[in-house]
Design a protein around this motif. Structure first.
Motif, short mmCIF file in Angstrom:
data_model
loop_
_atom_site.label_atom_id
_atom_site.label_comp_id
_atom_site.label_asym_id
_atom_site.label_seq_id
_atom_site.Cartn_x
_atom_site.Cartn_y
_atom_site.Cartn_z
N LEU A 1 19.61 -95.85 -20.48
CA LEU A 1 20.63 -96.42 -19.67
C LEU A 1 20.70 -97.78 -19.46
N GLU A 2 19.63 -98.18 -18.73
CA GLU A 2 19.81 -99.50 -18.12
C GLU A 2 19.67 -100.65 -19.29
N THR A 3 19.13 -100.10 -20.50
CA THR A 3 19.30 -101.21 -21.58
C THR A 3 20.80 -101.39 -21.94
N ALA A 4 21.40 -100.28 -22.01
CA ALA A 4 22.98 -100.34 -22.42
C ALA A 4 23.54 -101.06 -21.04
N VAL A 5 23.38 -100.82 -20.03
CA VAL A 5 24.17 -101.40 -19.10
C VAL A 5 23.78 -103.07 -18.99
N ILE A 6 22.45 -103.47 -19.05
CA ILE A 6 22.22 -104.80 -19.11
C ILE A 6 22.64 -105.63 -20.18
N ASP A 7 22.72 -104.99 -21.36
CA ASP A 7 23.28 -105.55 -22.71
C ASP A 7 24.74 -105.86 -22.29
N ASP A 8 25.30 -104.78 -21.92
CA ASP A 8 26.93 -104.76 -21.53
C ASP A 8 27.33 -105.96 -20.68
N ALA A 9 26.30 -106.05 -19.62
CA ALA A 9 26.72 -106.79 -18.60
C ALA A 9 26.65 -108.39 -19.18
N LEU A 10 25.56 -108.57 -20.08
CA LEU A 10 25.32 -109.98 -20.39
C LEU A 10 26.31 -110.37 -21.53
N HIS A 11 26.53 -109.16 -22.22
CA HIS A 11 27.83 -109.58 -23.11
C HIS A 11 29.16 -109.75 -22.69
N ARG A 12 29.51 -109.08 -21.65
CA ARG A 12 30.77 -109.59 -21.03
C ARG A 12 30.73 -110.49 -19.83
N GLY A 13 29.46 -111.06 -19.63
CA GLY A 13 29.31 -112.22 -18.59
C GLY A 13 29.44 -111.58 -17.11
N LEU A 14 29.08 -110.52 -16.84
CA LEU A 14 29.19 -109.84 -15.54
C LEU A 14 27.97 -110.38 -14.94
N PRO A 15 28.19 -110.53 -13.30
CA PRO A 15 27.21 -110.59 -12.46
C PRO A 15 26.20 -109.49 -12.51
N LEU A 16 24.70 -109.86 -12.22
CA LEU A 16 23.94 -109.06 -12.57
C LEU A 16 22.60 -109.36 -11.66
N LEU A 17 22.17 -108.21 -10.89
CA LEU A 17 20.88 -108.43 -10.04
C LEU A 17 19.98 -107.42 -10.41
N GLY A 18 18.86 -107.71 -10.85
CA GLY A 18 17.87 -106.99 -11.28
C GLY A 18 16.72 -106.80 -10.06
N ILE A 19 16.29 -105.75 -9.66
CA ILE A 19 15.41 -105.43 -8.51
C ILE A 19 14.13 -104.84 -9.03
N CYS A 20 13.01 -105.54 -9.31
CA CYS A 20 11.68 -105.23 -9.52
C CYS A 20 11.74 -104.69 -11.11
N ARG A 21 11.85 -103.28 -11.45
CA ARG A 21 11.85 -102.99 -12.51
C ARG A 21 12.98 -103.59 -13.39
N GLY A 22 14.05 -103.94 -12.64
CA GLY A 22 15.46 -104.55 -13.07
C GLY A 22 15.17 -105.71 -13.49
N ALA A 23 14.20 -106.42 -12.81
CA ALA A 23 13.99 -107.78 -13.34
C ALA A 23 13.45 -107.73 -14.44
N GLN A 24 12.40 -106.98 -14.51
CA GLN A 24 11.53 -106.85 -15.74
C GLN A 24 12.11 -106.46 -16.96
N LEU A 25 13.22 -105.48 -16.68
CA LEU A 25 13.70 -105.06 -18.01
C LEU A 25 14.92 -106.17 -18.44
N LEU A 26 15.40 -106.82 -17.37
CA LEU A 26 16.42 -108.15 -17.67
C LEU A 26 15.54 -108.97 -18.52
N ASN A 27 14.26 -109.36 -18.30
CA ASN A 27 13.54 -110.08 -19.24
C ASN A 27 13.34 -109.42 -20.52
N VAL A 28 12.92 -108.43 -20.37
CA VAL A 28 12.65 -107.79 -22.00
C VAL A 28 13.72 -107.93 -22.81
N ARG A 29 14.92 -107.55 -22.16
CA ARG A 29 16.20 -107.58 -23.15
C ARG A 29 16.58 -108.82 -23.52
#
Length: 223
Positions: A80-108
């Motif tokens: 789920l979160e891989t798809a959402v992060i990739d979609d947000a980055l592709h569309r230039g949407l604002p994104l805040l990753g918290i803890c695990r979210g910051a880590q997965l953002l970095n991985v993506r």
């Protein structure tokens, strides 16, 4: 005035408290929280910004590594979160990753993680706590510094993993006293930030609420 829709990701079950607090902060600043869970990646609803919340460790297969600790993974949530992060980055949407979210953002973005921080902590405690008992050292020229209005702040700590090699397009904007990365951001984007602590548990502190305010404001500006 437009009320931006902010997606809040999380697991299929549990994590009610953190997601409730994030939603409360989003509403407070004029956004409309949209809760997403595993399976929703098959047909994502419309949203104008994203908060990827904390939780279980990220499966190291996502950054081509072998497990170094006892597995506590949630592969459905990873999808789920891989798809959402990739979609947000592709569309230039604002994104805040918290803890695990910051880590997965970095991985993506092509980075990887330290899977166990215990051996890397010399000046900071191993204890996990929602209380702001740890020191954050913020880069003076960062977006995070402008939001917090300070180069030092008090934060909580609930993680046993952290960012190692940075992903493409990201910079480190804060560390702790052991020089472990505590925040990253993407200077070339409107608002893309990952924080290793949990600001949703620190909403009583005005400077922590500014992270959510900035996200909603950036989403509103997209029109």
């Amino acid at each position: 005035m437009k009320r931006p829709r902010i997606a809040i990701t999380g697991p299929r079950r549990g994590a009610f408290g953190p997601r409730f607090l994030v939603a409360r902060a989003i509403r407070y600043y004029g956004g409309v929280p949209i809760q997403l869970g595993p399976g929703d990646e098959r047909r994502l609803p419309r949203y104008d910004g994203v908060v990827v919340t904390g939780g279980h460790d990220i499966d190291p297969v996502l950054y081509a590594a072998e497990p170094e600790v006892k597995p506590r993974y949630d592969t459905a949530r990873d999808a789920l979160e891989t798809a959402v992060i990739d979609d947000a980055l592709h569309r230039g949407l604002p994104l805040l990753g918290i803890c695990r979210g910051a880590q997965l953002l970095n991985v993506r973005c092509g980075g990887n993680l330290f899977q166990d921080l215990r051996s890397r902590r010399k000046l900071t405690s191993h204890r996990r706590t929602i209380l702001p008992l740890k020191t954050l050292c913020v880069d003076a020229g960062s977006h995070l510094a402008r939001l917090l209005g300070a180069q030092h702040a008090r934060i909580n700590s609930l993680h046993n993993q952290a960012i190692n090699q940075l992903g493409e397009g990201l910079v480190v904007s804060a560390r702790d006293l052991d020089q472990i990365t505590q925040a990253v951001e993407a200077p070339g984007r409107r608002f893309v930030m990952g924080v290793q602590w949990h600001p949703e548990f620190l909403l009583f502190l005005p400077r922590q609420r500014r992270l959510f305010k900035a996200l909603v404001s950036a989403a509103r500006e997209l029109g």
